[in-house]
Structure formats: structure tokens, C-alpha cells
Design a protein around this motif. Structure first.
Motif, PDB file in Angstrom:
ATOM      1  N   VAL A 120      17.729 -55.617  -1.596  1.00 46.25           N
ATOM      2  CA  VAL A 120      16.925 -55.525  -2.677  1.00 46.25           C
ATOM      3  C   VAL A 120      16.517 -54.650  -3.040  1.00 46.25           C
ATOM      4  O   VAL A 120      16.095 -53.985  -3.910  1.00 46.25           O
ATOM      5  CB  VAL A 120      17.043 -56.992  -2.537  1.00 46.25           C
ATOM      6  N   ALA A 121      15.121 -53.976  -2.433  1.00 48.03           N
ATOM      7  CA  ALA A 121      14.390 -52.657  -2.496  1.00 48.03           C
ATOM      8  C   ALA A 121      14.823 -51.696  -2.911  1.00 48.03           C
ATOM      9  O   ALA A 121      15.051 -51.086  -4.155  1.00 48.03           O
ATOM     10  CB  ALA A 121      13.512 -52.827  -1.490  1.00 48.03           C
ATOM     11  N   LEU A 122      15.952 -51.525  -2.757  1.00 50.24           N
ATOM     12  CA  LEU A 122      16.881 -50.345  -2.367  1.00 50.24           C
ATOM     13  C   LEU A 122      17.902 -50.488  -4.532  1.00 50.24           C
ATOM     14  O   LEU A 122      17.672 -49.326  -4.861  1.00 50.24           O
ATOM     15  CB  LEU A 122      17.702 -50.035  -1.755  1.00 50.24           C
ATOM     16  N   TYR A 123      18.077 -51.448  -4.522  1.00 53.29           N
ATOM     17  CA  TYR A 123      18.744 -51.385  -5.587  1.00 53.29           C
ATOM     18  C   TYR A 123      17.996 -51.554  -6.576  1.00 53.29           C
ATOM     19  O   TYR A 123      17.560 -51.266  -7.434  1.00 53.29           O
ATOM     20  CB  TYR A 123      19.832 -53.230  -5.926  1.00 53.29           C
ATOM     21  N   ALA A 124      16.433 -51.662  -6.105  1.00 54.06           N
ATOM     22  CA  ALA A 124      15.251 -52.135  -7.558  1.00 54.06           C
ATOM     23  C   ALA A 124      14.484 -50.824  -7.901  1.00 54.06           C
ATOM     24  O   ALA A 124      14.246 -51.183  -8.929  1.00 54.06           O
ATOM     25  CB  ALA A 124      14.478 -53.676  -7.081  1.00 54.06           C
ATOM     26  N   VAL A 125      14.651 -50.174  -6.857  1.00 55.59           N
ATOM     27  CA  VAL A 125      14.480 -48.675  -6.963  1.00 55.59           C
ATOM     28  C   VAL A 125      15.130 -47.841  -7.852  1.00 55.59           C
ATOM     29  O   VAL A 125      14.672 -47.056  -8.863  1.00 55.59           O
ATOM     30  CB  VAL A 125      13.991 -48.076  -5.481  1.00 55.59           C
ATOM     31  N   SER A 126      16.873 -48.223  -7.558  1.00 57.24           N
ATOM     32  CA  SER A 126      17.722 -46.890  -7.805  1.00 57.24           C
ATOM     33  C   SER A 126      18.270 -47.246  -9.575  1.00 57.24           C
ATOM     34  O   SER A 126      18.066 -46.528 -10.169  1.00 57.24           O
ATOM     35  CB  SER A 126      18.723 -46.691  -6.615  1.00 57.24           C
ATOM     36  N   ILE A 127      18.733 -48.350  -9.875  1.00 57.47           N
ATOM     37  CA  ILE A 127      19.099 -49.008 -11.224  1.00 57.47           C
ATOM     38  C   ILE A 127      18.510 -48.697 -12.084  1.00 57.47           C
ATOM     39  O   ILE A 127      18.688 -48.083 -12.751  1.00 57.47           O
ATOM     40  CB  ILE A 127      19.612 -50.853 -10.745  1.00 57.47           C
ATOM     41  N   PRO A 128      16.971 -49.137 -12.319  1.00 59.18           N
ATOM     42  CA  PRO A 128      16.497 -48.670 -13.420  1.00 59.18           C
ATOM     43  C   PRO A 128      15.704 -47.163 -13.672  1.00 59.18           C
ATOM     44  O   PRO A 128      16.387 -47.721 -14.598  1.00 59.18           O
ATOM     45  CB  PRO A 128      15.012 -49.346 -13.313  1.00 59.18           C
ATOM     46  N   TYR A 129      15.837 -46.151 -12.675  1.00 61.04           N
ATOM     47  CA  TYR A 129      15.497 -44.851 -12.907  1.00 61.04           C
ATOM     48  C   TYR A 129      16.644 -44.322 -13.385  1.00 61.04           C
ATOM     49  O   TYR A 129      17.144 -43.577 -13.949  1.00 61.04           O
ATOM     50  CB  TYR A 129      15.026 -44.030 -11.905  1.00 61.04           C
ATOM     51  N   LEU A 130      18.639 -45.121 -12.623  1.00 59.24           N
ATOM     52  CA  LEU A 130      19.479 -44.299 -13.717  1.00 59.24           C
ATOM     53  C   LEU A 130      20.299 -45.038 -14.897  1.00 59.24           C
ATOM     54  O   LEU A 130      20.246 -44.221 -15.151  1.00 59.24           O
ATOM     55  CB  LEU A 130      20.793 -44.392 -12.017  1.00 59.24           C
ATOM     56  N   LEU A 131      19.590 -45.576 -15.228  1.00 59.47           N
ATOM     57  CA  LEU A 131      19.378 -45.945 -16.653  1.00 59.47           C
ATOM     58  C   LEU A 131      18.601 -45.454 -17.048  1.00 59.47           C
ATOM     59  O   LEU A 131      19.165 -44.820 -18.186  1.00 59.47           O
ATOM     60  CB  LEU A 131      19.528 -47.560 -16.554  1.00 59.47           C
ATOM     61  N   PHE A 132      17.439 -45.635 -17.065  1.00 56.31           N
ATOM     62  CA  PHE A 132      16.190 -44.672 -17.943  1.00 56.31           C
ATOM     63  C   PHE A 132      17.183 -42.886 -17.729  1.00 56.31           C
ATOM     64  O   PHE A 132      17.109 -42.501 -18.880  1.00 56.31           O
ATOM     65  CB  PHE A 132      15.074 -44.184 -17.006  1.00 56.31           C
ATOM     66  N   PHE A 133      18.040 -42.792 -16.379  1.00 53.54           N
ATOM     67  CA  PHE A 133      18.167 -41.216 -16.357  1.00 53.54           C
ATOM     68  C   PHE A 133      19.859 -40.942 -17.787  1.00 53.54           C
ATOM     69  O   PHE A 133      19.333 -39.783 -18.674  1.00 53.54           O
ATOM     70  CB  PHE A 133      18.435 -40.382 -15.123  1.00 53.54           C
ATOM     71  N   TRP A 134      20.029 -41.900 -17.340  1.00 52.63           N
ATOM     72  CA  TRP A 134      21.538 -41.601 -18.511  1.00 52.63           C
ATOM     73  C   TRP A 134      21.081 -41.888 -20.068  1.00 52.63           C
ATOM     74  O   TRP A 134      21.649 -41.201 -20.480  1.00 52.63           O
ATOM     75  CB  TRP A 134      22.749 -43.292 -17.809  1.00 52.63           C
ATOM     76  N   TRP A 135      20.206 -43.035 -20.103  1.00 50.70           N
ATOM     77  CA  TRP A 135      19.781 -42.672 -21.757  1.00 50.70           C
ATOM     78  C   TRP A 135      18.782 -41.827 -22.451  1.00 50.70           C
ATOM     79  O   TRP A 135      19.279 -40.812 -23.280  1.00 50.70           O
ATOM     80  CB  TRP A 135      18.442 -43.858 -21.988  1.00 50.70           C
ATOM     81  N   PHE A 136      18.355 -40.603 -21.109  1.00 46.86           N
ATOM     82  CA  PHE A 136      17.223 -40.003 -21.356  1.00 46.86           C
ATOM     83  C   PHE A 136      18.083 -38.813 -21.786  1.00 46.86           C
ATOM     84  O   PHE A 136      17.853 -38.272 -22.535  1.00 46.86           O
ATOM     85  CB  PHE A 136      16.379 -39.779 -19.868  1.00 46.86           C
ATOM     86  N   MET A 137      19.408 -38.445 -21.292  1.00 48.29           N
ATOM     87  CA  MET A 137      20.411 -37.658 -21.163  1.00 48.29           C
ATOM     88  C   MET A 137      21.453 -37.731 -22.175  1.00 48.29           C
ATOM     89  O   MET A 137      21.408 -36.660 -22.454  1.00 48.29           O
ATOM     90  CB  MET A 137      21.161 -37.313 -19.482  1.00 48.29           C
ATOM     91  N   SER A 138      21.496 -39.010 -22.552  1.00 49.72           N
ATOM     92  CA  SER A 138      22.454 -39.395 -23.905  1.00 49.72           C
ATOM     93  C   SER A 138      21.712 -39.041 -24.526  1.00 49.72           C
ATOM     94  O   SER A 138      22.598 -38.797 -25.952  1.00 49.72           O
ATOM     95  CB  SER A 138      23.083 -40.568 -23.323  1.00 49.72           C
TER      96      SER A 138
END
Length: 110
Positions: free
Chosen positions: A91-109
């Protein structure tokens, strides 16, 4: 030797004679002034990419742990055991990784 042909434009020595000093770094002045900005931008991009890579690794580990927990669920039930506090790890790993990956995808797009 005569005066250089400046094409009707006053030469640098004429600007100095007036008392006002005009800063002219030459041809590479803009590159020298922009180098720290470009270097900082490259450093920020490298840091964002590094954190995105770490977030992707965390997501892969979280998926692996979730699959392991699902695969051993029947055996745990037969033994009368529960996951207890171990569920916090994925749960902690999901909570840390998914929001940042979504931010990174948004930032790069954009």
C-alpha cells in the motif's frame, strides 16, 4: 595603418571616448550567460527522471508483493493466518509511486 572600416558605424573606441562604457561580451556572451540556466535545467530533468525511475521500480515491487500475497492467500487461510501489518508495504509503495508517475507523465506530455 589607418582606421578600420566600420561601415559608417562608430567603433568601440568611439563609445569609450564618450565616457559611457558599453558592455559587449562578444559573440559568445549569450552562451556564457545561458550556460548556468541550461545546466540547471538539465540537472532538474535528470533528477525528475531519476525519481521517475525509482517510482517505477517501487511500482514493480508493489505489484510483485501483491501477486505473492494473492498466490499465498489460500495457504494462509488454511493455516488461520492473516497478513497483519505486512499489507502496509505494498500500500505504501503504491501510494508513493503512482502519484509521482502520474505527475511525471503529465509533466512530460505538456
Amino acid at each position: 595603418m589607418g582606421r578600420p572600416n566600420t561601415g559608417g558605424l562608430p567603433c568601440k573606441t568611439a563609445a569609450r571616448r564618450g565616457g559611457a562604457r558599453v558592455y559587449s561580451p562578444g559573440g559568445c556572451g549569450c552562451a556564457l550567460l545561458m550556460f548556468p540556466v541550461v545546466a540547471a535545467g538539465a540537472g532538474i530533468a535528470l533528477a525528475l527522471s531519476g525519481v521517475a525511475l525509482m517510482a517505477a521500480v517501487c511500482l514493480i515491487i508493489a505489484v510483485g508483493i501483491t501477486v505473492y500475497f494473492a498466490a499465498t492467500a489460500n495457504r494462509r487461510r488454511e493455516q488461520g493466518k492473516t497478513l497483519g501489518g505486512w499489507i502496509i508495504i505494498p500500500v505504501a509503495l503504491y501510494a508513493v509511486s503512482i502519484p509521482y508517475l502520474l505527475f511525471f507523465w503529465w509533466f512530460m506530455s505538456h
